[in-house]
Design a protein around this motif. Sequence first.
Motif, mmCIF file in Angstrom:
data_model
loop_
_atom_site.group_PDB
_atom_site.id
_atom_site.type_symbol
_atom_site.label_atom_id
_atom_site.label_comp_id
_atom_site.label_asym_id
_atom_site.label_seq_id
_atom_site.Cartn_x
_atom_site.Cartn_y
_atom_site.Cartn_z
ATOM 1 N N ILE A 27 0.836 -1.200 0.000
ATOM 2 C CA ILE A 27 0.000 0.000 0.000
ATOM 3 C C ILE A 27 0.871 1.250 0.000
ATOM 4 C CG2 ILE A 27 -1.693 1.305 1.345
ATOM 5 C CD1 ILE A 27 -2.878 -1.332 2.250
ATOM 6 N N ALA A 28 1.985 1.206 0.731
ATOM 7 C CA ALA A 28 2.898 2.353 0.737
ATOM 8 C C ALA A 28 3.453 2.611 -0.657
ATOM 9 C CB ALA A 28 4.038 2.102 1.720
ATOM 10 N N GLN A 29 3.777 1.549 -1.389
ATOM 11 C CA GLN A 29 4.265 1.712 -2.762
ATOM 12 C C GLN A 29 3.175 2.295 -3.663
ATOM 13 O OE1 GLN A 29 6.586 -1.746 -4.343
ATOM 14 N NE2 GLN A 29 6.296 -2.584 -2.289
ATOM 15 N N ALA A 30 1.950 1.826 -3.486
ATOM 16 C CA ALA A 30 0.848 2.340 -4.303
ATOM 17 C C ALA A 30 0.610 3.821 -4.018
ATOM 18 C CB ALA A 30 -0.427 1.534 -4.033
ATOM 19 N N SER A 31 0.746 4.226 -2.762
ATOM 20 C CA SER A 31 0.601 5.645 -2.424
ATOM 21 C C SER A 31 1.688 6.481 -3.085
ATOM 22 C CB SER A 31 0.648 5.827 -0.899
ATOM 23 O OG SER A 31 -0.419 5.134 -0.278
ATOM 24 N N ALA A 32 2.898 5.925 -3.150
ATOM 25 C CA ALA A 32 3.988 6.634 -3.824
ATOM 26 C C ALA A 32 3.708 6.783 -5.317
ATOM 27 C CB ALA A 32 5.305 5.897 -3.599
ATOM 28 N N ARG A 33 3.074 5.777 -5.900
ATOM 29 C CA ARG A 33 2.729 5.875 -7.333
ATOM 30 C C ARG A 33 1.677 6.961 -7.566
ATOM 31 N NH1 ARG A 33 3.651 0.206 -7.028
ATOM 32 N NH2 ARG A 33 1.476 -0.256 -6.559
ATOM 33 N N ILE A 34 0.776 7.156 -6.602
ATOM 34 C CA ILE A 34 -0.195 8.248 -6.727
ATOM 35 C C ILE A 34 0.537 9.589 -6.733
ATOM 36 C CG2 ILE A 34 -2.047 9.468 -5.537
ATOM 37 C CD1 ILE A 34 -3.144 6.861 -4.584
ATOM 38 N N ALA A 35 1.513 9.735 -5.847
ATOM 39 C CA ALA A 35 2.269 10.989 -5.805
ATOM 40 C C ALA A 35 2.991 11.245 -7.124
ATOM 41 C CB ALA A 35 3.262 10.947 -4.641
ATOM 42 N N GLN A 36 3.534 10.198 -7.715
ATOM 43 C CA GLN A 36 4.202 10.351 -9.004
ATOM 44 C C GLN A 36 3.213 10.780 -10.085
ATOM 45 O OE1 GLN A 36 6.745 6.877 -9.956
ATOM 46 N NE2 GLN A 36 6.619 6.367 -7.784
ATOM 47 N N ARG B 235 0.406 12.326 -9.629
ATOM 48 C CA ARG B 235 -0.026 13.685 -9.337
ATOM 49 C C ARG B 235 0.988 14.703 -9.871
ATOM 50 N NH1 ARG B 235 -0.020 13.493 -4.009
ATOM 51 N NH2 ARG B 235 -2.163 12.736 -3.843
ATOM 52 N N SER B 236 2.261 14.390 -9.731
ATOM 53 C CA SER B 236 3.303 15.274 -10.247
ATOM 54 C C SER B 236 3.244 15.348 -11.772
ATOM 55 C CB SER B 236 4.681 14.775 -9.805
ATOM 56 O OG SER B 236 4.794 14.771 -8.402
ATOM 57 N N GLY B 237 2.976 14.198 -12.407
ATOM 58 C CA GLY B 237 2.838 14.206 -13.866
ATOM 59 C C GLY B 237 1.668 15.050 -14.317
ATOM 60 N N LEU B 238 0.565 15.013 -13.565
ATOM 61 C CA LEU B 238 -0.589 15.844 -13.895
ATOM 62 C C LEU B 238 -0.256 17.318 -13.715
ATOM 63 C CD1 LEU B 238 -3.542 16.219 -14.624
ATOM 64 C CD2 LEU B 238 -4.135 15.746 -12.236
ATOM 65 N N GLN C 274 -2.752 16.761 -21.063
ATOM 66 C CA GLN C 274 -3.334 16.918 -19.731
ATOM 67 C C GLN C 274 -4.421 15.869 -19.494
ATOM 68 O OE1 GLN C 274 -5.779 20.403 -18.855
ATOM 69 N NE2 GLN C 274 -4.641 20.691 -16.949
ATOM 70 N N GLU C 275 -5.218 15.582 -20.508
ATOM 71 C CA GLU C 275 -6.231 14.532 -20.382
ATOM 72 C C GLU C 275 -5.579 13.196 -20.058
ATOM 73 O OE1 GLU C 275 -8.737 14.189 -23.766
ATOM 74 O OE2 GLU C 275 -9.338 16.298 -23.757
ATOM 75 N N ALA C 276 -4.476 12.889 -20.755
ATOM 76 C CA ALA C 276 -3.778 11.624 -20.513
ATOM 77 C C ALA C 276 -3.217 11.586 -19.096
ATOM 78 C CB ALA C 276 -2.659 11.446 -21.540
ATOM 79 N N ALA C 277 -2.653 12.707 -18.650
ATOM 80 C CA ALA C 277 -2.082 12.749 -17.299
ATOM 81 C C ALA C 277 -3.170 12.608 -16.241
ATOM 82 C CB ALA C 277 -1.311 14.054 -17.104
ATOM 83 N N LEU D 17 -7.625 17.888 -10.733
ATOM 84 C CA LEU D 17 -7.101 19.097 -11.364
ATOM 85 C C LEU D 17 -6.743 20.150 -10.325
ATOM 86 C CD1 LEU D 17 -9.319 19.523 -14.545
ATOM 87 C CD2 LEU D 17 -6.861 19.216 -14.483
ATOM 88 N N SER D 18 -7.568 20.304 -9.300
ATOM 89 C CA SER D 18 -7.253 21.280 -8.270
ATOM 90 C C SER D 18 -5.990 20.888 -7.506
ATOM 91 C CB SER D 18 -8.432 21.437 -7.301
ATOM 92 O OG SER D 18 -8.684 20.223 -6.638
ATOM 93 N N ILE D 19 -5.787 19.591 -7.321
ATOM 94 C CA ILE D 19 -4.561 19.110 -6.671
ATOM 95 C C ILE D 19 -3.352 19.473 -7.523
ATOM 96 C CG2 ILE D 19 -3.269 17.046 -5.993
ATOM 97 C CD1 ILE D 19 -5.940 15.767 -5.243
ATOM 98 N N ALA D 20 -3.478 19.265 -8.836
ATOM 99 C CA ALA D 20 -2.377 19.598 -9.733
ATOM 100 C C ALA D 20 -2.101 21.088 -9.704
ATOM 101 C CB ALA D 20 -2.714 19.131 -11.142
ATOM 102 N N ASN D 21 -3.160 21.892 -9.633
ATOM 103 C CA ASN D 21 -2.973 23.345 -9.570
ATOM 104 C C ASN D 21 -2.169 23.746 -8.347
ATOM 105 O OD1 ASN D 21 -4.560 23.349 -11.799
ATOM 106 N ND2 ASN D 21 -6.386 24.172 -10.810
ATOM 107 N N THR D 22 -2.459 23.087 -7.221
ATOM 108 C CA THR D 22 -1.753 23.425 -5.983
ATOM 109 C C THR D 22 -0.272 23.127 -6.099
ATOM 110 O OG1 THR D 22 -3.734 22.919 -4.707
ATOM 111 C CG2 THR D 22 -1.651 22.944 -3.509
ATOM 112 N N HIS D 23 0.050 22.027 -6.772
ATOM 113 C CA HIS D 23 1.440 21.617 -6.859
ATOM 114 C C HIS D 23 2.218 22.394 -7.915
ATOM 115 C CE1 HIS D 23 1.773 18.019 -4.229
ATOM 116 N NE2 HIS D 23 0.462 18.116 -4.312
ATOM 117 N N THR D 24 1.539 23.048 -8.819
ATOM 118 C CA THR D 24 2.244 23.798 -9.862
ATOM 119 C C THR D 24 2.332 25.272 -9.540
ATOM 120 O OG1 THR D 24 0.170 23.980 -11.089
ATOM 121 C CG2 THR D 24 1.652 22.199 -11.705
#
Length: 496
Positions: A79-88, A90-93, A158-161, A488-495
């Motif tokens: 589960i920890a690895q899967a959470s890390a993949r979400i973070a990756q 999210r960064s791509g988005l 962006q759609e793909a991400a 999308l709002s999450i991506a906005n926060t990170h960019t």
Amino acid sequence: MFFSRPIALLLSASFITGCAVGPDYKKPDISLPDHYLGQVQVEKRNAISNAKLATWWDGFNDPQLSRYVLLALEQNLDIAQASARIAQARSGLGAARAALLPSGNVSAQATKNHQSLETPIGQLLNAVPGYDRNGSLYEANLSAGWELDVFGGLHREQEAALAEYQAAEAGATATRLAVAAQTADFYITIRGLQSRLGIARQQLETQQQLLSKVNMLYSKGLAPRLQVQQTEGAVAQVKATIPVLEAGLDASMNALDVMLGVAPGTYRIELSKVGSIPVAPQISSMGSPADLLRRRPDLIVAERRLATANAKIGVAVSEYYPKLALSVLIGSATAISGANLFSSAANQAAGAVGLRWRLFDFGRINAQIDQAKGQEAEGLAAYRQAALRATEDVENAISALVKREEQTEALLQGEKSLTQARSSSYLAYQKGAVSLIEVLHADENLLRTSDAKAQAETESARSAVAAFKALGGGWEESNVASQSSNALSIANTHTN
């Protein structure tokens, strides 16, 4: 002819701005049955308790089982690895969204130089009257660039991400579901092996008591040596089953520890206290096979990967068209003194419009589009097959549950009868009415039936776990849906 297709497409779209080339995604329709083949049988089961699909482990009414499942959901390393993949993802988005926005840079420099007179340029400049070998340069600039997404290639990126981000979220949910199911499965297996060990040890004790009785009769000359040897052989047979069961129990306990994210042996003492085999609860809210498409996270992953492939077609098609970019520079530069840096005479500005067009590379673009379409076709087939296999998983699990419970009921009746038969044969042997062979045969039948009943009870509970997993139980659909809608709002926060 080679350029006719892309040039025609370009001319037809060259007057449109802000559009996104390529196909718009539509979720495919998949035909599935209205109900499961074994649904009626499952709904007719007589179960002690009921289970909610989102927290099905509580339906087994085993606090220790529920505790281990919750611990695994908190500590498991998959589960920890899967959470890390979400973070990756999210960064791509965030990166895909950032590509749609202007970028800016601030630069400044201050340099001093002393020109050599031994070089050709130094000798030439030295011949100029008033030439100063020492020089300075002060410069400060603000530059900005912006790629205009005229034909929507960046929007397709962006759609793909976004689809990849949603697939990562669903994948993490699928991992959590699998971890919960495997944890429960290991726990039930442990309880089943403990029950079988208890049966074997009880039978061994019974056989040893019988051996003592036969040895006593043999010592008094009332029983032949053959009966002693027969009883010793029966004791050895029962004793031989115990190490195998103990090895399986050790392996299951170690596997459960790993699922909990700890070293093997951590929960060994706690698990060594023997507990009963959990009883499978009633499976409610089964829904229909079509409900699996929105309930099972692995199917959501497959569908989101299909959406990613569809968007990548648009990215490839956008390469037919020119890329336009704007760049602006505003700054100040002086070679006299830093104090003059921002004076009106030192101000400088520049603006440019850039054009990049793969005009003579359409053959390669055609190949890229064909490749993207092939990936979409593969994704569609994978999604459809995943849906069929999901339905198969449910059908197999509920069939195994129903049949194992029928087997358990039959073995329970057989165990009762064989227990009475063993008592009767032993009394008859003491009276000399039957031989020792009859008693040993009754013991063997009772042991085999009791062991089979314990296995059937274990497999019934494991089949229920498999059914809950196959139905997509163990998570709330609304949670992932809300997370995806906020991607999308999450991506906005990170960019920002």
